[in-house]
Design a protein around this motif. Structure first.
Motif, PDB file in Angstrom:
ATOM      1  N   CYS A  10       0.834  -1.214   0.000  1.00  0.00           N
ATOM      2  CA  CYS A  10       0.000   0.000   0.000  1.00  0.00           C
ATOM      3  C   CYS A  10       0.868   1.263   0.000  1.00  0.00           C
ATOM      4  N   GLN A  11       1.990   1.167   0.698  1.00  0.00           N
ATOM      5  CA  GLN A  11       2.901   2.312   0.709  1.00  0.00           C
ATOM      6  C   GLN A  11       3.448   2.554  -0.697  1.00  0.00           C
ATOM      7  N   GLN A  12       3.878   1.474  -1.310  1.00  0.00           N
ATOM      8  CA  GLN A  12       4.453   1.544  -2.660  1.00  0.00           C
ATOM      9  C   GLN A  12       3.440   2.058  -3.673  1.00  0.00           C
ATOM     10  N   GLU A  52       3.454  -5.496  19.703  1.00  0.00           N
ATOM     11  CA  GLU A  52       4.080  -5.726  18.398  1.00  0.00           C
ATOM     12  C   GLU A  52       3.317  -4.867  17.401  1.00  0.00           C
ATOM     13  N   VAL A  53       4.053  -4.033  16.683  1.00  0.00           N
ATOM     14  CA  VAL A  53       3.420  -3.065  15.790  1.00  0.00           C
ATOM     15  C   VAL A  53       4.052  -3.164  14.408  1.00  0.00           C
ATOM     16  N   VAL A  54       3.200  -3.241  13.379  1.00  0.00           N
ATOM     17  CA  VAL A  54       3.676  -3.134  12.005  1.00  0.00           C
ATOM     18  C   VAL A  54       3.600  -1.657  11.619  1.00  0.00           C
ATOM     19  N   LEU A  55       4.732  -1.078  11.291  1.00  0.00           N
ATOM     20  CA  LEU A  55       4.765   0.328  10.896  1.00  0.00           C
ATOM     21  C   LEU A  55       4.277   0.456   9.447  1.00  0.00           C
ATOM     22  N   PRO A  56       3.864   1.637   9.057  1.00  0.00           N
ATOM     23  CA  PRO A  56       3.402   1.818   7.682  1.00  0.00           C
ATOM     24  C   PRO A  56       4.442   1.389   6.639  1.00  0.00           C
ATOM     25  N   SER A  57       5.710   1.428   6.991  1.00  0.00           N
ATOM     26  CA  SER A  57       6.753   0.958   6.065  1.00  0.00           C
ATOM     27  C   SER A  57       6.759  -0.551   5.922  1.00  0.00           C
ATOM     28  N   GLY A  58       6.062  -1.261   6.795  1.00  0.00           N
ATOM     29  CA  GLY A  58       6.111  -2.721   6.808  1.00  0.00           C
ATOM     30  C   GLY A  58       7.061  -3.262   7.870  1.00  0.00           C
ATOM     31  N   ALA A  59       7.906  -2.400   8.426  1.00  0.00           N
ATOM     32  CA  ALA A  59       8.806  -2.834   9.501  1.00  0.00           C
ATOM     33  C   ALA A  59       7.991  -3.245  10.728  1.00  0.00           C
ATOM     34  N   VAL A  60       8.535  -4.214  11.478  1.00  0.00           N
ATOM     35  CA  VAL A  60       7.837  -4.716  12.666  1.00  0.00           C
ATOM     36  C   VAL A  60       8.686  -4.410  13.896  1.00  0.00           C
ATOM     37  N   ILE A  61       8.109  -3.760  14.897  1.00  0.00           N
ATOM     38  CA  ILE A  61       8.839  -3.534  16.142  1.00  0.00           C
ATOM     39  C   ILE A  61       8.006  -4.015  17.328  1.00  0.00           C
ATOM     40  N   ILE A  88       4.999  13.878  14.626  1.00  0.00           N
ATOM     41  CA  ILE A  88       5.159  12.496  15.111  1.00  0.00           C
ATOM     42  C   ILE A  88       4.468  11.534  14.145  1.00  0.00           C
ATOM     43  N   LYS A  89       3.288  11.909  13.713  1.00  0.00           N
ATOM     44  CA  LYS A  89       2.598  11.107  12.690  1.00  0.00           C
ATOM     45  C   LYS A  89       3.510  10.903  11.486  1.00  0.00           C
ATOM     46  N   GLN A  90       4.177  11.977  11.061  1.00  0.00           N
ATOM     47  CA  GLN A  90       5.041  11.902   9.889  1.00  0.00           C
ATOM     48  C   GLN A  90       6.250  10.982  10.104  1.00  0.00           C
ATOM     49  N   VAL A  91       6.751  10.952  11.345  1.00  0.00           N
ATOM     50  CA  VAL A  91       7.870  10.046  11.658  1.00  0.00           C
ATOM     51  C   VAL A  91       7.448   8.600  11.404  1.00  0.00           C
ATOM     52  N   PHE A  92       6.262   8.254  11.849  1.00  0.00           N
ATOM     53  CA  PHE A  92       5.781   6.874  11.708  1.00  0.00           C
ATOM     54  C   PHE A  92       5.280   6.600  10.286  1.00  0.00           C
ATOM     55  N   ASP A  93       4.688   7.580   9.678  1.00  0.00           N
ATOM     56  CA  ASP A  93       3.943   7.343   8.427  1.00  0.00           C
ATOM     57  C   ASP A  93       4.209   8.476   7.429  1.00  0.00           C
ATOM     58  N   PRO A  94       5.435   8.514   6.907  1.00  0.00           N
ATOM     59  CA  PRO A  94       5.823   9.648   6.057  1.00  0.00           C
ATOM     60  C   PRO A  94       4.940   9.805   4.817  1.00  0.00           C
ATOM     61  N   SER A  95       4.375   8.717   4.313  1.00  0.00           N
ATOM     62  CA  SER A  95       3.509   8.830   3.124  1.00  0.00           C
ATOM     63  C   SER A  95       2.065   9.138   3.496  1.00  0.00           C
TER      64      SER A  95
END
Lengths: 468, 468
Positions: free
Chosen positions: B65-67, B173-182, B451-458
């Protein structure tokens, strides 16, 4: 290297205009006093110490420092154990000690509004006079400041029943590095209005903004408490008893663990005769219950005594009166000092899920054997929070500042495997930041660093704490 | 306008590869089902509904979705009251309903690891079977999902004694908008290791990441509870009694307020004969105490009864047995439905320091008179959390969607003056965001947006919720 400017006479004049000449310290003695906190033997000289006492002054200082690229290190009581208040880059130490007013105790809403420079114990006593209770209670409570407690998200022995600082902070007035002033939240018990900046600032170790006012929730003071000291023949058994107490349905108001050395050293250090440590005893648990009904507390103490009896404990000492309780608490509170007086040491503030304590303690000892160091462990066992004090003893310079780092890393890797983390209540500051990669991967650290950048784009505020 | 792409056949194929064809819904009926939640009568059609059930699938979906610049709206049980789960931009609704496993109840550490799609009540029952207690308890507990509760930082009646969702979340456990998992934190009760991303994600309304696993702390189940319903001749007196109860040293496990209309409507709605509302009664308090000692609970009930007697109350109904307690709770839980069934309405989720409740209630009624609207108020009075239901009644279209906004703004300005905020537990979502400026100045909102932009730049994840 940094892009920071050196402080010059013009800066000092401007600071004097903001806070008054008496609150701009540049003499050698003052600079040395503010060059250290309670972390090991670290020492970093600031160029100037400023003592503002209004939000407006802090805002003006931050604006000036931002404009002039001067590093700012905020400081509370100087009791920190991770080097958070050390002015690594020189520049300005912003001492908050003159923010020392309790602004209002709101008995109608069970809240207090307080400045960050109030000593924790002073606040506790002031609210107790109104029948109210502020539980977070670091061992340094007689000299640490509420603002510093917020910076580190402090805990203390009562956390096991009542939670840590973050659980009491409702709202914060914060001066951002730009000089802008915001209130992070509202004076309410529940809040679903935007991102929780209050909890982002709590525990951020003075890297995101300067807290200038604090609204804390309070609870009614419990009327009674009972205290007992339980000796164990095996330190691992003492740790194992901890989670058994909770599983049996009890929630003590304190549940502290002390290895034999810890209690022995502090007994000698404060010259106390309250506790006689029997031969063969390896550790003690100090267990408190509190509440409003003495009969209930008696039942709980009996129930807990029955639980610990299953872990091969010795004769339990039930504190007989207020004075004996004070004595026992004094021993627990002054362990850190006693260890410090005994030897150079490094303190690691490990925390794991509480049932993993025996595995943590065993692991620490095994790693100690491998790397040849002796450790003295104590801490808030009810929270799974174990302070591992590594004693310098006869270690060589090469061992102490070299191979020991690998040993500490192994301890932290173990902590991580057990579901825990590398600081429960002391913070990361300067001394633990090289271990952050044990807990967080790069993606995660990047998020934190970018949040830092949102608040502090010029990176002037407490730079180099938590991460580089 | 946005830069979002329209969904095409290629996207659908790629989604089918990720989650399987059965979990990619595009039929009219499904899209309509996921077009609304419980917020007013709002309706936004998604282009597709995806039902992943693994972290990896969510990560792949977010990367795609990001792509492809596709908007993503995460969704729990669809019981939200601020429009947080509405797909305002079409695109993907990411339904978490298949993440429905309770992964592990850890009785040794009093923790549970759970997926976000577990129904709150299912989780509560599962841990209660082990003698454990997860207190957050929204009225929708039979159909809302834990993940949604975390998104909104839900509360419910037990919050007054036990706290809200944020007080139970240890690690996510969180999936970031980039798809990264932390993982945001650690499985521990205290943590001073970097910024508190756990608390940043709690209450962020699905705008920062997708929660895929949750570690919650649990407490031992209290063994007993007692319940009473207290009628008052004046609604303001009922509100005033609330803070008096706490000032007298009692902490009820629930303290709910219902205006006469609320209780009358729900009594009719569920056809109950449990409560007979006497003439002249304007409001009720539903008060519960819980604990492990019945004698103590009896004493507390008597003490509380003595306090409320000073506020001109009527005859107190003490629930006689389990069935009567259930009946009374059913009435309280179903008030919202009853109001909804009665008329179109808007619900405002105000919260103030609890002693300011009488001033809030009076202010709401005065503003109602000024703008010509009737309101029915009820809520978690012990927390100062009042749900103000504004009834459409005979209001014209112009009044309902025009001048009423000014009235609501006045309510929120009052809330702010009283030290409160505009959402206690429902979140801001879509419907309250135009009032955010009442609470936050521009500097503050900018921090949140960055802060929103840090997590979800798109800006693909739940864009336009909380703020534009």
């Amino acid at each position: 290297m940094t892009n920071f400017s050196k402080l010059d006479a013009r800066h000092l004049d401007l600071f004097r205009e903001i806070v008054g000449a008496a609150n701009v310290l540049t003499d050698e003695e003052a600079l040395h006093h503010y060059a250290h906190d309670e972390t090991e033997d670290l020492h970093y000289l600031p160029e100037v110490v400023l003592k503002p006492n209004t939000t407006e002054q802090v805002s003006s200082i931050m604006q000036l420092c931002q404009q002039e690229s001067l590093p700012v290190t905020p400081r509370g009581g100087g009791t920190g154990l991770s080097g958070g208040a050390l002015p690594q880059w020189g520049g300005v130490v912003l001492s908050m000690e003159r923010f020392n007013k309790i602004i209002a105790i709101d008995e109608r809403n069970l809240q207090v509004t307080v400045e960050p420079g109030v000593i924790t114990e002073v606040l506790q006593n002031a609210v107790r006079e109104k029948g109210l209770f502020y539980p977070p209670d670091p061992s340094s409570r007689g000299s640490c400041l509420i603002g510093g407690n917020i910076a580190e998200n402090s805990g203390g022995p009562k956390a096991v029943k009542y939670g840590v600082v973050k659980d009491y902070v409702l709202n914060l007035e914060v001066v951002l590095p730009s000089g802008a002033v915001i209130w992070t939240g509202a004076n309410v018990l529940k809040n679903s209005t935007g991102y929780n900046l209050t909890q982002l600032v709590v525990g951020s170790e003075g890297t995101l903004g300067i807290v200038t006012k604090i609204v804390l929730r309070l609870i009614p003071s419990p009327k009674y408490d009972l205290l007992m000291l339980v000796p164990f023949r095996s330190a691992e058994n003492a740790c194992a008893a901890v989670s058994a107490i909770f599983r049996a349905g009890y929630t003590p108001s304190a549940l502290e663990f002390m290895e034999r050395d810890a209690l022995e050293w502090v007994t000698r250090y404060v010259d106390s005769s309250t506790v006689k440590i029997e031969e063969g005893i390896q550790a003690h648990l100090l267990i408190e219950v509190d509440g409003n009904y003495t009969e209930v507390l008696m039942q709980e103490m009996e129930g807990i005594a029955a639980v610990v009896a299953e872990f091969d404990c010795g004769d339990i000492l039930f504190a007989e009166d207020h004075q004996q309780k004070e004595e026992l608490w004094k021993l627990r509170r002054r362990v850190a000092e006693a260890v410090k007086a005994n030897s150079v040491y490094k303190e690691e503030d490990t925390v794991v899920p509480r049932a993993e304590l025996p595995a943590l303690l065993k692991g620490v000892k095994d790693i100690g054997k491998k790397y040849g160091f002796h450790s003295v462990c104590y801490g808030h066992a009810g929270d799974g929070n174990l302070h591992v004090n590594i004693i310098r003893g006869e270690l060589s310079e090469e061992q102490w500042n070299g191979t020991l780092k690998t040993g500490i890393r192994e301890i932290f890797e173990l902590v991580k495997r057990l579901g825990g983390t590398i600081s429960g209540e002391h913070g990361i500051g300067l001394v633990q930041k090289s271990y952050m990669d044990v807990i967080f991967d790069d993606q995660h650290l990047q998020i934190m660093k970018q949040i830092k950048q949102v608040f502090d784009p010029s990176n002037i505020l407490n730079r180099g704490k938590i991460f580089d």
